[in-house]
Design a protein around this motif. Sequence first.
Motif, mmCIF file in Angstrom:
data_model
loop_
_atom_site.group_PDB
_atom_site.id
_atom_site.type_symbol
_atom_site.label_atom_id
_atom_site.label_comp_id
_atom_site.label_asym_id
_atom_site.label_seq_id
_atom_site.Cartn_x
_atom_site.Cartn_y
_atom_site.Cartn_z
ATOM 1 N N ILE A 224 0.859 -1.175 0.000
ATOM 2 C CA ILE A 224 0.000 0.000 0.000
ATOM 3 C C ILE A 224 0.902 1.233 0.000
ATOM 4 O O ILE A 224 1.810 1.340 0.828
ATOM 5 N N VAL A 225 0.655 2.140 -0.952
ATOM 6 C CA VAL A 225 1.445 3.367 -1.030
ATOM 7 C C VAL A 225 0.502 4.563 -1.026
ATOM 8 O O VAL A 225 -0.705 4.438 -1.253
ATOM 9 N N ALA A 226 1.063 5.737 -0.790
ATOM 10 C CA ALA A 226 0.243 6.936 -0.619
ATOM 11 C C ALA A 226 -0.145 7.593 -1.933
ATOM 12 O O ALA A 226 -1.113 8.360 -1.976
ATOM 13 N N SER A 227 0.603 7.316 -3.006
ATOM 14 C CA SER A 227 0.355 8.028 -4.260
ATOM 15 C C SER A 227 0.887 7.223 -5.430
ATOM 16 O O SER A 227 1.668 6.268 -5.269
ATOM 17 N N LEU A 228 0.483 7.632 -6.633
ATOM 18 C CA LEU A 228 1.029 7.017 -7.839
ATOM 19 C C LEU A 228 2.502 7.355 -8.015
ATOM 20 O O LEU A 228 3.248 6.584 -8.624
ATOM 21 N N ASP A 229 2.936 8.477 -7.485
ATOM 22 C CA ASP A 229 4.364 8.785 -7.508
ATOM 23 C C ASP A 229 5.146 7.762 -6.689
ATOM 24 O O ASP A 229 6.237 7.327 -7.086
ATOM 25 N N ASP A 230 4.591 7.364 -5.561
ATOM 26 C CA ASP A 230 5.244 6.344 -4.744
ATOM 27 C C ASP A 230 5.240 4.984 -5.456
ATOM 28 O O ASP A 230 6.189 4.210 -5.339
ATOM 29 N N ALA A 231 4.164 4.688 -6.176
ATOM 30 C CA ALA A 231 4.132 3.448 -6.955
ATOM 31 C C ALA A 231 5.222 3.456 -8.011
ATOM 32 O O ALA A 231 5.873 2.420 -8.266
ATOM 33 N N ARG A 232 5.444 4.599 -8.639
ATOM 34 C CA ARG A 232 6.512 4.708 -9.640
ATOM 35 C C ARG A 232 7.881 4.482 -9.003
ATOM 36 O O ARG A 232 8.757 3.840 -9.600
ATOM 37 N N LEU A 233 8.072 4.973 -7.787
ATOM 38 C CA LEU A 233 9.343 4.754 -7.098
ATOM 39 C C LEU A 233 9.587 3.263 -6.856
ATOM 40 O O LEU A 233 10.723 2.779 -6.968
ATOM 41 N N LEU A 234 8.529 2.519 -6.498
ATOM 42 C CA LEU A 234 8.656 1.075 -6.342
ATOM 43 C C LEU A 234 9.115 0.425 -7.642
ATOM 44 O O LEU A 234 9.989 -0.440 -7.655
#
Length: 226
Positions: free
Chosen positions: A209-219
């Motif tokens: 679970i991430v806070a944003s799509l930007d965080d998903a991109r970092l993953l």
Amino acid sequence: MSAVAPLPFRPEAVLFDMDGLMLDSERAINACMAQAARELGHDVPDTLWLRMIGGGEGLCRRLLAGHIGDAAGVALLAHAEVLYDAVADAGIDHRPGVVALLEWLIARGMPRAVATSTRRPLAMRKLAAAGLLPYFDAVCTSSDVQRPKPAPDVYLLAASTLGVAPALCLVLEDSPTGVRAALAAGMTPVQVPDLLAPDETTLALGHRIVASLDDARLLLEARLAA
């Protein structure tokens, strides 16, 4: 992000939910539902709209039938659909980070598909009006499968359409219903919650679970760079 486990594999495709993940449509849908209920004289609690998030028309009908009866529920959905059509055709705002993520995936040649509980005609209109349709290799909808989320059908269809094994697909979802669909398909979901904060039952699924799509991109960046 430090508390989110790295991706355990190198994805070969990324599958996107639509409403609530890419488009800021859950608020618009809920507003249209509430307006339709008021105009038809029904007292429906706001919590009922939240329970519909991520589900298909069948789930919405069942929830409404349990509260105001089947015939009234059908009429309410029909009226809300007319209201929402006007909103959708005007173009729904993007969720933060979606275009940057899509452009990043395209630059790396990563296949991309939409897998949504929305019916095909409306899904295509919404994606086109929002300017997102050109970013995808495939769009799979509830019109294309027998069972909506949380059944895995639409995600399995998306993987098959892209020619990628389910186990190699990363799924981006905002709702618990969608997360369950992805898990049932044998895929790895990353949840980006919108209106629904994960409850204990959702957290027990053990997904990322991430806070944003930007965080998903970092993953994704971390895994593709490895």
